[in-house]
Design an enzyme around this catalytic site. Sequence first.
Site, short mmCIF file in Angstrom:
data_model
loop_
_atom_site.label_atom_id
_atom_site.label_comp_id
_atom_site.label_asym_id
_atom_site.label_seq_id
_atom_site.Cartn_x
_atom_site.Cartn_y
_atom_site.Cartn_z
N HIS A 1 0.82 -1.21 0.00
CA HIS A 1 0.00 0.00 0.00
C HIS A 1 0.85 1.26 0.00
O HIS A 1 0.36 2.35 0.26
CB HIS A 1 -0.91 0.02 1.23
CG HIS A 1 -1.75 -1.20 1.37
ND1 HIS A 1 -1.30 -2.33 2.01
CD2 HIS A 1 -3.00 -1.47 0.93
CE1 HIS A 1 -2.25 -3.25 1.98
NE2 HIS A 1 -3.28 -2.77 1.34
N ASP B 1 -0.28 4.24 4.44
CA ASP B 1 -0.52 4.04 3.01
C ASP B 1 -1.16 5.26 2.35
O ASP B 1 -1.52 5.20 1.17
CB ASP B 1 -1.39 2.80 2.78
CG ASP B 1 -2.70 2.86 3.55
OD1 ASP B 1 -3.03 3.94 4.10
OD2 ASP B 1 -3.40 1.84 3.60
N ASP C 1 -4.07 6.86 2.79
CA ASP C 1 -5.49 6.94 2.46
C ASP C 1 -6.37 7.31 3.65
O ASP C 1 -7.59 7.27 3.56
CB ASP C 1 -5.97 5.60 1.89
CG ASP C 1 -6.06 4.50 2.93
OD1 ASP C 1 -5.38 4.61 3.98
OD2 ASP C 1 -6.79 3.52 2.69
N HIS C 2 -5.78 7.67 4.81
CA HIS C 2 -6.60 7.89 6.00
C HIS C 2 -7.63 9.00 5.80
O HIS C 2 -8.80 8.85 6.17
CB HIS C 2 -5.73 8.21 7.21
CG HIS C 2 -6.49 8.37 8.48
ND1 HIS C 2 -7.13 7.32 9.09
CD2 HIS C 2 -6.77 9.47 9.23
CE1 HIS C 2 -7.74 7.75 10.19
NE2 HIS C 2 -7.54 9.06 10.29
N SER D 1 -10.65 1.71 10.07
CA SER D 1 -11.48 2.77 10.64
C SER D 1 -12.94 2.34 10.76
O SER D 1 -13.62 2.76 11.70
CB SER D 1 -11.39 4.02 9.76
OG SER D 1 -10.08 4.50 9.69
#
Length: 586
Positions: free
Chosen positions: A223, A406, A408-409, A452
């Site tokens: 990722h 990675d 994308d949070h 998440s």
Amino acid sequence: MTKTKKLINAPEDIIPQLIRGMVAAHPDMLTVEGGTGRAIVAVDGPRDGKVGIVIGGGSGHEPAFAGYVGRGLADAAAVGNIFASPSPEQILDAARASDGGAGVLFLYGNYTGDVMNFTMAAEELEAAGTRVRQVQVADDVASAPRDRRSERRGIAGDFFVFKIAGAAADLGEPLARVEALAQKANDATLSMGVALGACSLPQTGKPNFEIGDDEMEIGMGLHGEPGIRREKLAPADQVTDELLDAILTEMAPATGDRVAVLVNGLGSTSLVELYIIFDRLKQVLDQRGVEIHHSWVGEYATSLEMAGASITLMKLDDELTQLLDHPCRTPALTVGAVEGAAAGSARSARKTAQATDAPTKAQAMTDLKRDGAITPAIFRAMMHRAGDDIIAERDWLSELDGVIGDGDHGVTMEIGWKAVQGALSNAPDNETIEGNCKRMAKAFLDAVGASSGPLYATAFLRAGAAVSDRLNLDPPALAAWLAAALQGVRDRGRAEPGDKTMIDAWAPAVDRAQQAALSGSERDVIMAARDGAEQGMKATAELESRRGRSAKLGARSIGHIDPGAASTWVILRAMAAALEEAKTTV
């Protein structure tokens, strides 16, 4: 920073369009089942009396995962968002489509989000009477030492583990045996990768990490997670030797041993380069007297457009060799000649029936405590504001994540909070705060998956349950809501203060909120929580990560704020601002 270019339409339409295009391109092999639209199922794979093989993970790794759905391999794949685990409901759609009454085996990479979401799906299936087993692929030698192999992440080794398990199930082996063979393949498979350039998320159009023109990252994750070290770019033979050395030192094959080989491109590495790597790999194995039983060279587990490659070896015995050679037919992999499905492939109605939501029971409004300034309407406004602020800070949160994760949070949180906002917009005016929390939990979990999804869904459910006896929230009830949310995250994620996670912002936020609730107002409680979260967030920069993907970085994670802690602060800051605004307009 230069924006990257991609041939896409709207970023929010990427996954549905990907799925439609893939199924349309392979109508003889693939179909979609289930209400989520995220379960890609083999047309002639699932059948009564056979163990169902369900794989899955985030998109962006194509042809993994759905490319390995087909006769003789996986029965279904649950498709997550870019680099994010599928949600439990998406996994359940895949499992229900694959269940032939002999049980279901879940196979996926060993990442926190995947473990949480697949485990939640397994718990629901088991409660309904379906037997479920799980194997987490953990082949990446760079991500943890041999004595902590269970902590390793899965990268291209999925390819071999899926193949072995799919063959065992196709041959009619029982669930426990299929699980054991999948684990045997997992134990026999080792990988190591290198990255030369970054990939970029479609939603941001920015590289998710920076690397110099003359540098390479050894041990890069699938990722975009940083590897174990960064070095100057070296010739292909030298890089191959370095990757192979890590694998062969641990595998220790003897003269005459057999292996299967995968040289995998990460998205933008040419076949010219991959074959040069394989050329050197074969020289090394020949020198050691190790036989290559079968090899694959190409793109089998990518990372969007990342530049780089990985090497995977599976050490074979007669049993694994037989299963590796067993026929299969999927969009990404065909081995041998697959016999026709015949009538036995027809699935019973119970497998294709869609799950329906249980009817929601109207919560009685009588006997609910009504003291407190935070009404359900104000609570919903606080949650809407949290979503607005998360969306506004999306790029910042993703940039923080790109350094130690990675990248994308922010994107993931935006998707989840937009779903929450949509769900709350449809909530009845008289719905309680507990009802709102249940609605939020389902919306976030269904939309996001990833780590998440389960974490925030559990937080919302626990927080709502903690105030189930109230219509409005007073200061102690608001502090109790926050404390229950924290406990939910701790229980689901198994993280503690000091691990460099969102807990490091939540814990001081709750401590301060509980102190403020002893004598202060609702405003004092949420302001204290906001300030505690900010202090905790900033303190994460000095911590070494011990949980999640960034734990693989060790000391390299020091000096960077944890993105989960940052989003926690954004949420509590927004809740405080919304309450302040509500009080000035009342």
